[in-house]
Design a protein around this motif. Structure first.
Motif, mmCIF file in Angstrom:
data_model
loop_
_atom_site.group_PDB
_atom_site.id
_atom_site.type_symbol
_atom_site.label_atom_id
_atom_site.label_comp_id
_atom_site.label_asym_id
_atom_site.label_seq_id
_atom_site.Cartn_x
_atom_site.Cartn_y
_atom_site.Cartn_z
ATOM 1 N N GLY A 129 -4.830 -4.487 -8.041
ATOM 2 C CA GLY A 129 -5.179 -3.979 -6.591
ATOM 3 C C GLY A 129 -6.219 -2.783 -7.096
ATOM 4 N N ASP A 130 -7.044 -2.210 -5.362
ATOM 5 C CA ASP A 130 -7.982 -1.605 -5.896
ATOM 6 C C ASP A 130 -7.718 0.096 -6.696
ATOM 7 O OD1 ASP A 130 -9.962 -3.234 -5.128
ATOM 8 O OD2 ASP A 130 -9.392 -3.435 -3.628
ATOM 9 N N LEU A 131 -8.597 0.604 -6.764
ATOM 10 C CA LEU A 131 -8.193 1.683 -6.993
ATOM 11 C C LEU A 131 -9.173 3.545 -7.013
ATOM 12 C CD1 LEU A 131 -5.693 3.395 -8.935
ATOM 13 C CD2 LEU A 131 -7.446 3.202 -10.885
ATOM 14 N N PRO A 132 -9.018 3.246 -6.077
ATOM 15 C CA PRO A 132 -9.669 4.560 -6.128
ATOM 16 C C PRO A 132 -10.034 5.633 -7.007
ATOM 17 C CG PRO A 132 -7.770 5.009 -4.366
ATOM 18 C CD PRO A 132 -8.028 4.353 -5.660
ATOM 19 N N PHE A 133 -12.145 5.776 -7.110
ATOM 20 C CA PHE A 133 -12.334 6.543 -8.135
ATOM 21 C C PHE A 133 -11.540 8.100 -8.168
ATOM 22 C CE2 PHE A 133 -16.156 3.994 -6.766
ATOM 23 C CZ PHE A 133 -16.334 3.690 -8.773
ATOM 24 N N GLY A 188 1.061 -0.578 -0.171
ATOM 25 C CA GLY A 188 0.386 0.100 0.131
ATOM 26 C C GLY A 188 1.182 1.295 0.443
ATOM 27 N N PHE A 189 0.525 2.529 -0.994
ATOM 28 C CA PHE A 189 1.090 3.836 -0.836
ATOM 29 C C PHE A 189 -0.389 4.709 -0.705
ATOM 30 C CE2 PHE A 189 1.212 2.061 -4.909
ATOM 31 C CZ PHE A 189 1.045 2.934 -5.824
ATOM 32 N N LYS A 190 0.462 6.161 -0.942
ATOM 33 C CA LYS A 190 -0.217 7.129 -0.971
ATOM 34 C C LYS A 190 0.571 7.861 -2.077
ATOM 35 C CE LYS A 190 -3.501 7.303 3.459
ATOM 36 N NZ LYS A 190 -3.255 8.742 4.302
ATOM 37 N N THR A 191 -0.604 8.202 -2.501
ATOM 38 C CA THR A 191 0.029 9.234 -3.615
ATOM 39 C C THR A 191 -0.575 10.390 -3.825
ATOM 40 O OG1 THR A 191 1.128 9.796 -6.328
ATOM 41 C CG2 THR A 191 -0.591 7.590 -5.848
ATOM 42 N N MET A 192 -0.393 11.517 -3.960
ATOM 43 C CA MET A 192 -1.339 13.172 -3.821
ATOM 44 C C MET A 192 -2.537 12.532 -3.476
ATOM 45 S SD MET A 192 -1.134 13.413 -8.382
ATOM 46 C CE MET A 192 -0.603 11.991 -8.820
ATOM 47 N N GLY A 193 -2.377 11.990 -1.833
ATOM 48 C CA GLY A 193 -3.078 12.287 -1.099
ATOM 49 C C GLY A 193 -3.732 11.156 -0.884
ATOM 50 N N VAL A 194 -3.596 10.102 -2.680
ATOM 51 C CA VAL A 194 -5.007 9.199 -2.510
ATOM 52 C C VAL A 194 -4.306 7.566 -2.176
ATOM 53 C CG1 VAL A 194 -5.824 7.666 -4.208
ATOM 54 C CG2 VAL A 194 -5.832 10.460 -4.229
ATOM 55 N N GLY A 195 -4.925 6.919 -1.428
ATOM 56 C CA GLY A 195 -4.421 5.569 -0.885
ATOM 57 C C GLY A 195 -4.485 4.035 -2.240
ATOM 58 N N ILE A 196 -3.935 3.634 -2.477
ATOM 59 C CA ILE A 196 -3.716 2.404 -3.530
ATOM 60 C C ILE A 196 -3.240 1.034 -2.404
ATOM 61 C CG2 ILE A 196 -2.914 1.655 -5.231
ATOM 62 C CD1 ILE A 196 -2.698 4.193 -6.124
ATOM 63 N N LYS A 197 -3.518 0.145 -2.864
ATOM 64 C CA LYS A 197 -3.146 -0.988 -2.232
ATOM 65 C C LYS A 197 -3.547 -2.513 -3.292
ATOM 66 C CE LYS A 197 -4.817 0.282 2.439
ATOM 67 N NZ LYS A 197 -3.847 -0.515 3.403
ATOM 68 N N GLY A 198 -2.899 -2.973 -2.998
ATOM 69 C CA GLY A 198 -2.571 -3.648 -4.300
ATOM 70 C C GLY A 198 -2.121 -5.419 -3.422
ATOM 71 N N ASN A 199 -1.579 -6.463 -4.189
ATOM 72 C CA ASN A 199 -0.994 -7.321 -4.372
ATOM 73 C C ASN A 199 -0.254 -7.291 -5.485
ATOM 74 O OD1 ASN A 199 -2.310 -8.573 -1.943
ATOM 75 N ND2 ASN A 199 -4.160 -8.626 -3.225
ATOM 76 N N LEU A 200 0.666 -8.141 -5.003
ATOM 77 C CA LEU A 200 1.770 -8.782 -6.020
ATOM 78 C C LEU A 200 2.622 -9.825 -5.760
ATOM 79 C CD1 LEU A 200 5.236 -6.961 -7.085
ATOM 80 C CD2 LEU A 200 5.857 -9.608 -6.305
ATOM 81 N N THR A 201 2.221 -10.893 -6.902
ATOM 82 C CA THR A 201 2.214 -12.652 -6.951
ATOM 83 C C THR A 201 3.414 -12.423 -7.536
ATOM 84 O OG1 THR A 201 -0.545 -12.569 -6.035
ATOM 85 C CG2 THR A 201 0.804 -14.420 -6.958
ATOM 86 N N VAL A 202 4.198 -13.629 -6.991
ATOM 87 C CA VAL A 202 5.130 -14.508 -7.496
ATOM 88 C C VAL A 202 4.764 -15.331 -8.616
ATOM 89 C CG1 VAL A 202 7.595 -15.184 -8.831
ATOM 90 C CG2 VAL A 202 6.975 -13.103 -6.747
ATOM 91 N N ASN A 203 4.724 -15.862 -10.153
ATOM 92 C CA ASN A 203 4.473 -16.875 -10.187
ATOM 93 C C ASN A 203 5.222 -17.843 -11.389
ATOM 94 O OD1 ASN A 203 1.613 -16.686 -9.671
ATOM 95 N ND2 ASN A 203 1.114 -14.616 -11.335
ATOM 96 N N ASP A 204 5.532 -18.163 -11.533
ATOM 97 C CA ASP A 204 5.933 -19.795 -11.871
ATOM 98 C C ASP A 204 6.601 -18.885 -12.991
ATOM 99 O OD1 ASP A 204 5.902 -21.712 -10.426
ATOM 100 O OD2 ASP A 204 5.097 -22.646 -11.583
ATOM 101 N N ASN A 205 5.715 -17.888 -14.037
ATOM 102 C CA ASN A 205 6.508 -17.800 -15.380
ATOM 103 C C ASN A 205 6.453 -16.033 -15.019
ATOM 104 O OD1 ASN A 205 6.559 -19.442 -16.917
ATOM 105 N ND2 ASN A 205 4.593 -20.551 -16.627
ATOM 106 N N ASP A 206 5.279 -15.333 -14.243
ATOM 107 C CA ASP A 206 5.273 -13.826 -14.443
ATOM 108 C C ASP A 206 4.769 -13.137 -13.371
ATOM 109 O OD1 ASP A 206 2.369 -14.256 -13.493
ATOM 110 O OD2 ASP A 206 1.746 -13.514 -15.779
ATOM 111 N N ILE A 207 4.585 -12.116 -12.531
ATOM 112 C CA ILE A 207 5.061 -11.338 -12.066
ATOM 113 C C ILE A 207 3.496 -10.870 -12.035
ATOM 114 C CG2 ILE A 207 5.089 -9.804 -10.167
ATOM 115 C CD1 ILE A 207 7.308 -11.946 -10.140
ATOM 116 N N HIS A 208 2.422 -11.145 -11.197
ATOM 117 C CA HIS A 208 1.141 -9.805 -11.174
ATOM 118 C C HIS A 208 0.731 -9.624 -10.667
ATOM 119 C CE1 HIS A 208 -2.960 -10.661 -13.413
ATOM 120 N NE2 HIS A 208 -3.363 -10.612 -12.062
ATOM 121 N N VAL A 209 0.256 -8.641 -10.743
ATOM 122 C CA VAL A 209 0.126 -7.865 -9.524
ATOM 123 C C VAL A 209 -1.488 -6.772 -9.888
ATOM 124 C CG1 VAL A 209 0.500 -5.055 -8.468
ATOM 125 C CG2 VAL A 209 1.680 -6.534 -9.530
#
Length: 100
Positions: free
Chosen positions: A74-78, A51-72
Motif C-alpha cells: 500500500g501507499d504510505l503518506p509521508f 483503506g483506513f484512517k489512523t491518527m488522522g492519516v489515510g492509508i490505502k492498500g491491497n491484500l492479495t491471497v496467493n497460492d503460498n502467501d498473503i501479500h499486502v
C-alpha cells in the motif's frame, strides 16, 4: 509516495486462506477500534482493496491471497513514514492471527 509491504506464508489452500481473511477489515476494526477509523474493504477476486484512517492519516492498500502467501502492499503518506514499521508489523500479526 512511499509504500509499505508485507508477505505472510499461509501453508493452506488458497481457498481456505481466502475464507479466513474474508472479514479482515472487520477484525482490524474490532482489535484496533481506538486507533483505526473509517475502515473500508472491497474484495475483487483474490484481492482485497482496503483503506483506513489512523491518527488522522489515510492509508490505502491491497491484500492479495496467493497460492503460498498473503501479500499486502500500500501507499504510505509521508506524514506516516515514522510508523511504517508499526503498520507492517501490525498487519503481519493480524494476518497471522486470522490464518491460525
Amino acid at each position: 509516495m512511499p509504500q509499505f509491504e508485507v508477505s505472510v506464508p499461509h501453508g493452506q489452500s488458497k481457498q481456505d486462506a481466502h475464507e479466513r481473511l474474508k472479514n479482515f477489515s472487520e477484525k482490524v476494526r474490532e482489535h484496533y477500534s481506538e486507533m483505526v477509523k473509517e475502515v473500508e474493504q472491497n474484495w475483487e477476486g483474490d484481492t482485497l482493496h482496503f483503506g483506513f484512517k489512523t491518527m488522522g492519516v489515510g492509508i490505502k492498500g491491497n491484500l492479495t491471497v496467493n497460492d503460498n502467501d498473503i501479500h499486502v502492499r500500500g501507499d504510505l503518506p509521508f506524514t506516516a513514514m515514522m510508523f511504517k514499521g508499526k503498520i507492517e508489523s501490525t498487519l503481519r500479526d493480524e494476518i497471522t492471527r486470522l490464518l491460525t
